[in-house]
Design a protein around this motif. Structure first.
Motif, mmCIF file in Angstrom:
data_model
loop_
_atom_site.group_PDB
_atom_site.id
_atom_site.type_symbol
_atom_site.label_atom_id
_atom_site.label_comp_id
_atom_site.label_asym_id
_atom_site.label_seq_id
_atom_site.Cartn_x
_atom_site.Cartn_y
_atom_site.Cartn_z
ATOM 1 N N ALA A 449 4.462 2.671 4.503
ATOM 2 C CA ALA A 449 3.034 2.981 4.588
ATOM 3 C C ALA A 449 2.622 4.010 3.532
ATOM 4 O O ALA A 449 1.529 3.944 2.970
ATOM 5 N N LEU A 450 3.497 4.948 3.266
ATOM 6 C CA LEU A 450 3.195 5.973 2.261
ATOM 7 C C LEU A 450 3.067 5.330 0.883
ATOM 8 O O LEU A 450 2.093 5.590 0.155
ATOM 9 N N PHE A 451 4.017 4.511 0.509
ATOM 10 C CA PHE A 451 3.973 3.883 -0.812
ATOM 11 C C PHE A 451 2.768 2.952 -0.939
ATOM 12 O O PHE A 451 2.133 2.883 -2.005
ATOM 13 N N ALA A 452 2.428 2.258 0.143
ATOM 14 C CA ALA A 452 1.269 1.359 0.107
ATOM 15 C C ALA A 452 -0.013 2.145 -0.128
ATOM 16 O O ALA A 452 -0.891 1.716 -0.896
ATOM 17 N N ALA A 453 -0.137 3.299 0.510
ATOM 18 C CA ALA A 453 -1.340 4.114 0.351
ATOM 19 C C ALA A 453 -1.450 4.742 -1.035
ATOM 20 O O ALA A 453 -2.543 5.103 -1.481
#
Length: 458
Positions: A449-453
């Motif tokens: 989720a962090l990398f996607a954001a």
């Protein structure tokens, strides 16, 4: 001095560290350093060295670790390198000055890459980060490398090998061998920060972290390294650092609370940390001078380290590259006087070639002041004196500035820094997702989720 080899002492400390319950205030410091690192990453999107590292990652796909700003997945060591180059590119991430300078947050992207590959939790990631800070900063306190021609990232070899071993849950013997391999096989020369600085100045730490992960991976499968790597007849002491003591019994524990990360320094300007107080002094003087054309001469009084490292070669007095300009004491003082700030734009090609800054640097002299050297490295102090054509002298001395141990940046400061770097790349919704994620970092169980954001919108 203990008869136990230092590599084994560090391995034993790292193995015990994995089982520590960290105080919330230490976890909070990691969250701050994490947001700080993400801000630096965003500010590096699209930079030349970053693009090269991303292309290398894309050419080596593996479903292990993610590369910021992209949907690329690659091996953990390559992701550690690519993301580490992003953290370091602007020279905006945190730092620490012991007998040797360094940037302990250089370990954060490598810890994250390996945590993702190993299926580690956010709490395990935080523990590895604190461990890396602890070992790197204690080594920085123990011995200077730059005076002997070696680069500070050699301490990342050791710190990240221990942190990688922790995330990989290696035993003490495997951790010792990871340290032995990482340190003996990957020594970096100080030439990376001498003369006209190249792209590799911002890549050297990422490369050390990459090599440390590689060493831990080999150790996991039974590879051994030279021992004793510090104390041996052809070891680190004799060839690189000189002898030093390292007492792991004095390292941070829940009982003593003396974690080194408490002493790391964060940056309000995207430039070398040792010259920040000179920038603050120049900004103070600028507010007290009516016309810069009235300046007859400028004297920067500084520490022995600053004079030797930040005003040492002709390139520092007439920089041609961003990497040289952001490590030039005279350039940053002149630019601060001209612009009233130091920003990412301060190191554009146009700014570096600006005739006004070149002329103003021509009025500058840099000298060592023994009293300021005596304060170093506890305080990274500078004094700027401007003599006007009228004969009036305007002086400003700054001992310690924002981001120091005495005046730490707050959560709000880090959020502002993050949003400032994020605004060209992420919309407000994505920014909020990143901030919420990091606020709960110790409770996270995955990192997708962090990398996607963090992938740039549009």
């Amino acid at each position: 001095m203990s008869d136990t080899p230092i590599a084994l002492q560090l391995a034993e400390y790292a193995h015990k560290f994995r089982h520590q319950c960290l105080p919330e205030e230490i976890t909070a410091l990691v969250r701050q350093r994490f947001i700080d690192s993400l801000a630096c990453i965003l500010g590096a999107y699209g930079a030349g060295p970053v693009n090269a590292a991303v292309c290398y990652a894309a050419a080596n796909p593996a479903k292990s670790s993610s590369v910021f700003g992209t949907t690329i997945q690659t091996t953990p060591e390559i992701a550690a390198f690519a993301n580490g180059v992003m953290v370091r590119f602007l020279d905006y991430n945190d730092g620490y000055m012991g007998l040797e300078p360094g940037h302990p947050s250089d370990n954060i992207p490598a810890c994250l890459a390996l945590a993702q590959a190993e299926g580690a939790t956010g709490a395990e990631l935080i523990s590895a980060v604190v461990l890396a800070y602890e070992i790197q900063m204690r080594l920085q306190d123990a011995a200077s490398l730059n005076k002997r021609g070696w680069d500070h990232v050699n301490y990342i070899n050791v710190a990240m090998a221990a942190a990688a071993s922790s995330l990989m849950k290696l035993d003490v013997a495997q951790t010792e061998q990871a340290i032995n391999i990482a340190l003996s096989a990957h020594l970096a020369m100080r030439q990376v920060r001498s003369g006209s600085l190249s792209d590799w100045k911002g890549c050297s730490a990422a490369n050390a972290a990459r090599n440390a992960i590689f060493a831990a991976q080999l150790s996991r499968h039974g590879m051994t390294g030279p021992s004793p790597v510090f104390e041996g007849d052809m070891g680190f002491f004799k060839l690189v650092s000189g002898p030093f003591d390292l007492d792991t019994d004095r390292f941070g524990t829940p009982e003593n609370g003396d974690y080194a990360i408490r002493r790391s320094l964060t940056k309000t300007f995207p430039t070398n940390g040792e010259l920040h107080t000179a920038v603050w002094a120049a900004l103070d003087i600028r507010a007290r001078i009516d016309d810069l054309d009235d300046i007859a001469c400028i004297v920067i009084e500084t520490s022995e380290f600053n004079r030797r490292v930040l005003a040492d070669t002709p390139e520092k007095w007439l920089p041609k590259t961003r990497e040289t300009a952001d490590h030039s004491l005279p350039y940053n003082v002149a630019r601060s006087l001209l612009d009233g700030d130091i920003t990412l734009g301060s190191y554009s090609s146009a700014k570096i070639a600006d005739p006004a800054v070149i002329a103003l640097m021509g009025k500058i002299t840099v000298v060592e002041d023994g009293a300021l050297t005596a304060l170093f490295p506890r305080h990274l102090a500078n004094r700027v004196s401007v003599t006007l054509v009228s004969g009036e002298i305007v002086v400003s001395e700054v001992i310690s500035g924002p981001g120091s141990v005495e005046t730490p940046m707050t959560d709000s400061d880090f959020e502002r820094k993050f949003r400032r770097m994020a605004s060209p790349h992420l919309d407000e919704s994505a920014q909020a997702k990143v901030l919420r994620y990091v606020a709960e970092l110790q409770h996270q169980s995955e990192f997708t989720a962090l990398f996607a954001a963090m992938v740039a919108s549009g």
